[in-house]
Write a protein that holds these residues in place. Structure first.
Motif, PDB file in Angstrom:
ATOM      1  N   TYR A 102      44.480  73.496 -14.530  1.00 53.96           N
ATOM      2  CA  TYR A 102      43.698  72.499 -12.874  1.00 53.96           C
ATOM      3  C   TYR A 102      45.115  72.143 -12.148  1.00 53.96           C
ATOM      4  O   TYR A 102      46.338  72.019 -12.400  1.00 53.96           O
ATOM      5  N   ASP A 137      31.222  69.551 -17.931  1.00 52.43           N
ATOM      6  CA  ASP A 137      31.675  68.773 -17.055  1.00 52.43           C
ATOM      7  C   ASP A 137      31.791  69.461 -15.894  1.00 52.43           C
ATOM      8  O   ASP A 137      31.233  71.044 -15.422  1.00 52.43           O
ATOM      9  N   TRP A 138      32.163  69.126 -15.132  1.00 47.04           N
ATOM     10  CA  TRP A 138      31.985  68.979 -13.706  1.00 47.04           C
ATOM     11  C   TRP A 138      32.504  70.665 -12.938  1.00 47.04           C
ATOM     12  O   TRP A 138      31.846  71.317 -12.176  1.00 47.04           O
ATOM     13  N   ASN A 168      33.801  63.537 -19.444  1.00 56.70           N
ATOM     14  CA  ASN A 168      34.561  62.502 -18.727  1.00 56.70           C
ATOM     15  C   ASN A 168      34.057  62.091 -17.357  1.00 56.70           C
ATOM     16  O   ASN A 168      34.672  63.479 -16.226  1.00 56.70           O
ATOM     17  N   TYR A 171      35.313  62.237 -13.677  1.00 58.00           N
ATOM     18  CA  TYR A 171      36.376  63.650 -12.865  1.00 58.00           C
ATOM     19  C   TYR A 171      35.213  64.057 -12.882  1.00 58.00           C
ATOM     20  O   TYR A 171      34.258  64.619 -13.292  1.00 58.00           O
ATOM     21  N   SER A 172      34.575  64.009 -11.456  1.00 60.55           N
ATOM     22  CA  SER A 172      33.145  64.892 -10.661  1.00 60.55           C
ATOM     23  C   SER A 172      33.653  66.123 -10.209  1.00 60.55           C
ATOM     24  O   SER A 172      32.574  66.180  -9.505  1.00 60.55           O
ATOM     25  N   SER A 200      29.468  66.477  -5.347  1.00 58.99           N
ATOM     26  CA  SER A 200      30.172  66.710  -6.672  1.00 58.99           C
ATOM     27  C   SER A 200      29.600  67.825  -7.116  1.00 58.99           C
ATOM     28  O   SER A 200      28.456  67.953  -7.573  1.00 58.99           O
TER      29      SER A 200
END
Length: 478
Positions: A102, A137-138, A168, A171-172, A200
């Motif tokens: 990340y 997730d995003w 989570n 965290y978008s 997002s």
């Protein structure tokens, strides 16, 4: 008997190739459990430069391109097979050769949106049509977005359903609007969302996925509220008929105190006396006085406000007046590094803090500590408390998300740990005091440990629930 499914799982991490947190554990374990049920499961993962290519050699490759507003972007997928699961490592210019998973949003938005779309195009290049794309997730929200929009007019993707899993919610991927636009995607159509969230990938995934789930039933309920919804509560309420919660599991072949090679002494629920050797070794490793009688509290965590560290320092400062020891392993916010380091300096015979991530040291805490601490502000699922239960460390947790779903308070006949509700240092202190009161009754404490060790949080049950969700997603798509 229902026919086997073709499933493609998309994630930013997948153990053991690359792992930062619980997402990596899930992406590495769930496919194996699903394959055991007879399904054709494959995983797609960005081809990070930190993946050990010698340990995970590619067996084949396919080349294709991903359309963008700037023209076609070349991409490749190299296949690695691990534990019988095909894992496709996606590469291309937006996935830079950096020594991390990340980075900042400027890097990650282009990297992960490209990866999500490339994973879909890879299926067409392989002529392998999944029944369901399971996005996590995003980082992978662009995949359900494409399937819900342009994919409906593409004969190859029109029947392909999507399931979007929330690990989570805060965290978008907010700030990814430029990358979404660059790869031909727009904002979420939900006008109730704040403008920055509409653009997002999390919002895009939640808006267009055929089915949505959170990683515990408790978290699925919590994210419908203003307190935990992070701005998405209105969208999720509108799509509540598509939302469910499935508890994550842990791999019992990996997390097994009877066979774990990292433990000084192996044990099971019927040989808990052997844990004493692990406690002694942990005290020596942390340079604490070796005392079998003193309650030893352990914690393995990211140092972050989400994990309750704003409660821990005040509660421990008072609690350390008692005859106890505390061991911490983890890294994160420098503010909490300083606070916990100060405690270790004040109480060198009672507190040991290691500011790092170390899998072996973590196992020593799970297998040697008497009490395991997780006072999270919120916890979508949590794996630490499940591993602690499996290893006979009695958890002290706050009743939120997956912690509330997995730990039963000691006041119950089926009790496995200590649970508190109010998010305050006082409530945490009170829960630790209750644990300290129970600890001297060795027979009752042993029963508490044994009930926790015998609880079943393996992936078998969760995999069957996911199988049901996949079939629902297919029905919704049709």
């Amino acid at each position: 008997m229902p026919s086997p499914l073709h499933l493609l799982l998309l994630a930013a991490e997948c153990a053991p190739l690359v792992k930062v947190g619980g997402l990596g554990d899930m992406a590495g374990s769930l496919p194996k459990a699903l394959r055991a049920l007879g399904h054709d499961v494959r995983v797609a993962l960005p081809h990070y430069s930190i993946i050990d290519n010698a340990r995970f050699p590619a067996q084949s490759a396919v080349h294709f391109s991903v359309p963008s507003r700037g023209g076609e972007v070349w991409a490749a997928a190299h296949e690695v097979v691990h534990d019988g699961v095909p894992i496709y490592l996606i590469s291309g210019p937006p996935i830079p050769p950096r020594p991390h998973v990340y980075g900042g949003i400027a890097e990650d938005s282009f990297k992960f949106i490209f990866f999500s779309l490339a994973a879909l195009k890879m299926c067409a290049a392989l002529d392998w049509q999944p029944d369901v794309v399971h996005a996590h997730d995003w980082h992978t929200g662009a995949a359900p977005g494409y399937l819900g929009l342009a994919g409906r007019s593409d004969p190859f993707f029109a029947p392909v359903a999507s399931l979007f899993t929330i690990h989570n919610l805060p965290y978008s991927g907010a700030g990814a609007g430029e990358a979404l636009w660059h790869f031909g995607l727009g904002p979420s159509p939900w006008m109730s969302l704040p403008e920055h969230l509409r653009w997002s990938p999390m919002a895009v995934g939640l808006s267009y996925a055929d089915a949505i789930n959170a990683v515990s039933p408790g978290y699925a309920r919590e994210i419908l509220t203003l307190e935990y919804g992070s701005g998405f509560e209105g969208l999720l309420a509108d799509r509540a008929d598509r939302l469910s919660g499935v508890l994550n599991g842990i791999d019992y072949n990996v997390w097994n105190p009877a066979a774990d090679p990292n433990l000084p002494a192996n044990f099971d629920a019927d040989s808990l006396e052997r844990r004493a050797e692990n406690k002694r070794a942990l005290q020596e490793e942390c340079r604490l006085p070796v005392r079998p009688d003193v309650p030893l509290i352990g914690m393995v965590s990211r140092l972050d406000g989400q994990k309750g560290f704003d409660l821990i320092a005040p509660a421990l400062r008072e609690f350390l007046k008692e005859d106890v020891q505390f061991v911490l392993l983890g890294a994160g916010d420098p503010v909490y590094h300083a606070a916990m380091g100060a405690l270790a300096g004040e109480y060198p015979d009672k507190v040991a803090a290691q500011f790092k991530f170390d899998a072996v040291a973590a196992t020593h805490i799970y297998g040697g500590a008497d009490i395991f601490l997780m006072p999270s502000r919120y916890e979508p699922c949590g794996l630490g408390q499940m591993i602690a239960l499996r290893y006979g460390a009695v958890p002290v947790v706050r009743a939120t998300g997956g912690l509330a779903d997995t730990v039963v308070d000691a006041t119950s006949r089926n009790g496995t740990g200590l649970v508190f509700r109010e998010y305050s240092s006082y409530a945490l202190y009170a829960a630790l005091t209750r644990a300290l009161t129970l600890y001297p009754d060795r027979a009752s404490w042993r029963k508490l440990q044994q009930r926790g060790m015998k609880a079943d949080f393996s992936w078998d049950k969760s995999a069957k629930q996911y199988e049901g969700l996949y079939r629902k997603a297919i029905a919704y798509r049709r």
